[in-house]
Design a protein around this motif. Structure first.
Motif: not given
Length: 426
Positions: A100-108, A270-290
């Motif tokens: 997650x670190x590279x994504x978090x650095x971009x986020x900051x 993300x994997x399909x986008x990469x095959x199309x030449x798009x390097x997208x820094x996509x990350x999953x932020x897992x959310x919860x509900x009750x």
């Protein structure tokens, strides 16, 4: 404009195209719905079932005034305290920290003072017309009753807590967003079930919510199918191209031919986008509900608890407590202690809340570090449009995304400037 009128006008303006939309969450459903209104031949491809992911379990918020980037000046200072608290609003599992670190650095970095105003403007442009953009597709599906324009209340336990957020509220006001500070008896009038230890709140009158997020997606998909669209179950693993068509290859070897493709597979894009030449820094932020089927209290509108960073939303079948952020990837098992932490806070702040028989849920929010989705043509083939990364705002940003995608497929001037969401910005 009715759905039939919209379809007739659009069909007259351009030729009928075969369009495959990959992903049947709220974003894919809205893209497909707009494309059907324009008379295109639409096929939805979904690995599981419509609304099987984050579109089913979100807080249902419809937030035209949601324009504050998740990363703001000061995020770097606050983030360590969030991450180190095991029960905090943001958690990075130890085994996932390096990933997650590279994504978090971009986020900051996205929270630098010279960037946040531009991001806020782009969020406002996408979210502001949410009610207008939902109108034609809800009307076509006869689903208007699923969206309630109730307002939303954000509550603070102290005057100091509100003061610390005042700058963000002023950012909203500068962008034409209405809000009203409420306190004392007025706060209790709005939400009688609220505990007495809240100092004040902010009412956003233009906000609303979806009473059944899964039901909304399924209603849109059912309407499209009754209108001639196809739903194909399978996971897309590749997109091939030739001069006259695109071929979507499914995991079982089947192929679907198309003139245009919309990639709207959320956290799995993300994997399909990469095959199309798009390097997208996509990350999953897992959310919860009750989800509480017998909450024993009534909420007349959604309540957002600022300190707890979660929503309590009245749904058609109970009350939903939704929030928190967890970085752990797509494969790790859920940690439902995070969902039950929401119940602990809600039980204190909504006295009398019924917690018996609660159901747990975890879903994957598709997030990009600058809080904006990607909407636009892939670098390798402009016939493929990317439409994912809507983060915490999918229910709000989906209809405008669908309208933008329809504009791009038609080759006409987009109804808002699409440049802030372009896939090559990274």
């Amino acid at each position: 404009m009715t759905g039939a009128t919209h379809r007739t006008a659009a069909a007259a303006a351009g030729r009928r195209l075969r369009v495959v939309v990959i992903g049947a969450g709220i974003v894919g459903a809205c893209c497909a719905a707009y494309l059907r209104l324009e008379g295109h031949e639409v096929t939805l491809v979904e690995a599981e079932a419509p609304a099987a992911g984050a579109s089913a379990g979100n807080a249902g918020a419809i937030s035209p005034g949601s324009c504050i980037p998740l990363s703001m000046p000061g995020t770097l200072r606050k983030a360590p305290s969030w991450v180190l608290r095991k029960d905090g609003p943001l958690v990075v599992r130890p085994g996932y920290a390096l990933t997650a670190l590279p994504w978090l650095l971009r986020f900051v970095a996205a929270g630098r003072p010279d960037r946040v105003d531009g991001i806020a403007d782009a969020l406002r442009a996408l979210h502001g017309p949410v009610h207008e953009c939902y109108r034609p597709i809800l009307a076509a599906a006869q689903a208007q009753a699923l969206l309630r324009r109730s307002g939303c209340l954000v509550v603070y336990r102290s005057a100091a807590a509100f003061a610390s957020a005042r700058g963000e509220w002023e950012m909203r006001r500068r962008r034409g967003i209405d809000w009203e500070k409420v306190e004392g008896p007025r706060l209790r009038e709005l939400v009688p079930a609220l505990a007495p230890d809240f100092a004040c709140g902010v009412l956003q009158p233009d906000h609303g919510y979806v009473v059944d997020p899964r039901g909304l997606v399924r209603r849109l998909v059912a309407q499209m199918r009754s209108d001639g669209a196809d739903l194909v179950q399978g996971r897309a693993r590749d997109i091939g191209s030739s001069s006259d068509r695109l071929d979507i290859v499914l995991d079982d070897g089947r192929k679907l031919a198309a003139d245009r493709v919309v990639l709207a597979a959320g956290a799995w894009s993300r994997p399909l986008a990469a095959k199309l030449g798009a390097a997208i820094p996509l990350e999953t932020q897992r959310g919860y509900h009750l989800h509480l089927g017998a909450p024993r209290i009534d909420l007349p509108l959604p309540v957002s608890f600022a300190e707890g960073k979660f929503y309590a939303t009245p749904m058609s079948d109970g009350l939903r407590l939704a929030g928190t952020v967890e970085f752990a990837g797509l494969r790790a098992a859920p940690d439902y202690r995070r969902a039950h932490r929401l119940a602990e806070m809600a039980g204190r702040w909504l006295p009398g809340l019924g917690l018996d028989g609660a159901s747990e849920w975890m879903g994957h929010r598709p997030c990009l570090p600058d809080s904006l989705p990607v909407i636009g043509p892939s670098p390798r083939d402009p016939r493929v449009l990317l439409a994912f990364g809507h983060g915490h705002n999918g229910m709000t940003s989906a209809p405008a995304t669908g309208r933008l995608v329809a504009d791009m497929v038609a080759g006409r001037r987009p109804f808002i400037d699409p440049s802030p969401y372009r896939p090559d910005r990274f």
